[in-house]
Design a protein around this motif. Structure first.
Motif, PDB file in Angstrom:
ATOM      1  N   UNK A   1       0.831  -1.207   0.000  1.00  0.00           N
ATOM      2  CA  UNK A   1       0.000   0.000   0.000  1.00  0.00           C
ATOM      3  C   UNK A   1       0.869   1.262   0.000  1.00  0.00           C
ATOM      4  N   UNK A   2       0.214   2.368  -0.278  1.00  0.00           N
ATOM      5  CA  UNK A   2       0.909   3.662  -0.272  1.00  0.00           C
ATOM      6  C   UNK A   2       1.454   3.963   1.126  1.00  0.00           C
ATOM      7  N   UNK A   3       0.668   3.629   2.153  1.00  0.00           N
ATOM      8  CA  UNK A   3       1.100   3.859   3.539  1.00  0.00           C
ATOM      9  C   UNK A   3       2.323   3.015   3.872  1.00  0.00           C
ATOM     10  N   UNK A   4       2.328   1.763   3.439  1.00  0.00           N
ATOM     11  CA  UNK A   4       3.462   0.878   3.709  1.00  0.00           C
ATOM     12  C   UNK A   4       4.720   1.400   3.023  1.00  0.00           C
ATOM     13  N   UNK A   5       4.559   1.883   1.802  1.00  0.00           N
ATOM     14  CA  UNK A   5       5.720   2.406   1.069  1.00  0.00           C
ATOM     15  C   UNK A   5       6.230   3.706   1.690  1.00  0.00           C
ATOM     16  N   UNK A   6       5.327   4.516   2.214  1.00  0.00           N
ATOM     17  CA  UNK A   6       5.730   5.754   2.887  1.00  0.00           C
ATOM     18  C   UNK A   6       6.561   5.442   4.131  1.00  0.00           C
ATOM     19  N   UNK A   7       6.083   4.496   4.917  1.00  0.00           N
ATOM     20  CA  UNK A   7       6.807   4.095   6.127  1.00  0.00           C
ATOM     21  C   UNK A   7       8.156   3.477   5.765  1.00  0.00           C
ATOM     22  N   UNK A   8       8.172   2.664   4.706  1.00  0.00           N
ATOM     23  CA  UNK A   8       9.418   2.033   4.270  1.00  0.00           C
ATOM     24  C   UNK A   8      10.429   3.082   3.793  1.00  0.00           C
ATOM     25  N   UNK A   9       9.953   4.080   3.090  1.00  0.00           N
ATOM     26  CA  UNK A   9      10.837   5.157   2.624  1.00  0.00           C
ATOM     27  C   UNK A   9      11.450   5.916   3.790  1.00  0.00           C
ATOM     28  N   UNK A  10      10.646   6.176   4.804  1.00  0.00           N
ATOM     29  CA  UNK A  10      11.150   6.855   6.000  1.00  0.00           C
ATOM     30  C   UNK A  10      12.205   6.003   6.695  1.00  0.00           C
ATOM     31  N   UNK A  11      11.941   4.710   6.770  1.00  0.00           N
ATOM     32  CA  UNK A  11      12.885   3.791   7.401  1.00  0.00           C
ATOM     33  C   UNK A  11      14.222   3.796   6.663  1.00  0.00           C
ATOM     34  N   UNK A  12      14.173   3.710   5.337  1.00  0.00           N
ATOM     35  CA  UNK A  12      15.413   3.688   4.557  1.00  0.00           C
ATOM     36  C   UNK A  12      16.172   5.008   4.631  1.00  0.00           C
ATOM     37  N   UNK A  13      15.453   6.104   4.707  1.00  0.00           N
ATOM     38  CA  UNK A  13      16.131   7.409   4.755  1.00  0.00           C
ATOM     39  C   UNK A  13      16.929   7.585   6.049  1.00  0.00           C
ATOM     40  N   UNK A  14      16.601   6.787   7.056  1.00  0.00           N
ATOM     41  CA  UNK A  14      17.272   6.895   8.347  1.00  0.00           C
ATOM     42  C   UNK A  14      18.313   5.812   8.564  1.00  0.00           C
ATOM     43  N   UNK A  15      18.646   5.063   7.516  1.00  0.00           N
ATOM     44  CA  UNK A  15      19.531   3.919   7.695  1.00  0.00           C
ATOM     45  C   UNK A  15      20.947   4.288   8.142  1.00  0.00           C
ATOM     46  N   UNK A  16      21.433   5.436   7.756  1.00  0.00           N
ATOM     47  CA  UNK A  16      22.776   5.847   8.191  1.00  0.00           C
ATOM     48  C   UNK A  16      22.793   7.283   8.686  1.00  0.00           C
ATOM     49  N   UNK A  17      21.650   7.706   9.183  1.00  0.00           N
ATOM     50  CA  UNK A  17      21.537   9.087   9.645  1.00  0.00           C
ATOM     51  C   UNK A  17      20.913   9.114  11.042  1.00  0.00           C
ATOM     52  N   UNK A  18      21.724   9.052  12.089  1.00  0.00           N
ATOM     53  CA  UNK A  18      21.186   8.987  13.446  1.00  0.00           C
ATOM     54  C   UNK A  18      20.410  10.225  13.883  1.00  0.00           C
TER      55      UNK A  18
END
Length: 83
Positions: free
Chosen positions: A25-42
């Motif tokens: 879903x669009x919501x799942x992809x939004x959450x996934x994008x947020x998760x990936x954007x924080x992968x190396x940015x504390x």
């Protein structure tokens, strides 16, 4: 102050899988994008829209295990509410 957390490799992999999914879903992809954007940015934190999307994904009965994993990771990086 921002939480000093980064996305784990396992959560990043789940987020990537969710973003590539044709059925997520669009919501799942939004959450996934947020998760990936924080992968190396504390110092990055999950915003209100992404938090809402992550919550919606976690409540969904049809969301995949990887989508829920990514959503959970996004919510752990949300700033705490202070009153």
């Amino acid at each position: 102050m921002a939480k000093q957390e980064v996305t784990s490799k396992k959560a990043a992999s789940a987020a990537s899988k969710t973003l590539r999914s044709k059925t997520a879903s669009k919501a799942a992809k939004s959450a996934a994008g947020s998760t990936l954007s924080q992968s190396k940015a504390p110092n990055k934190v999950t915003g209100e829209k992404a938090s809402s999307a992550a919550s919606k994904t976690l409540r969904s009965k049809s969301a995949s295990k990887s989508a829920k994993s990514a959503a959970g990771s996004a919510l752990t990086q949300k700033p705490s509410k202070k009153k």
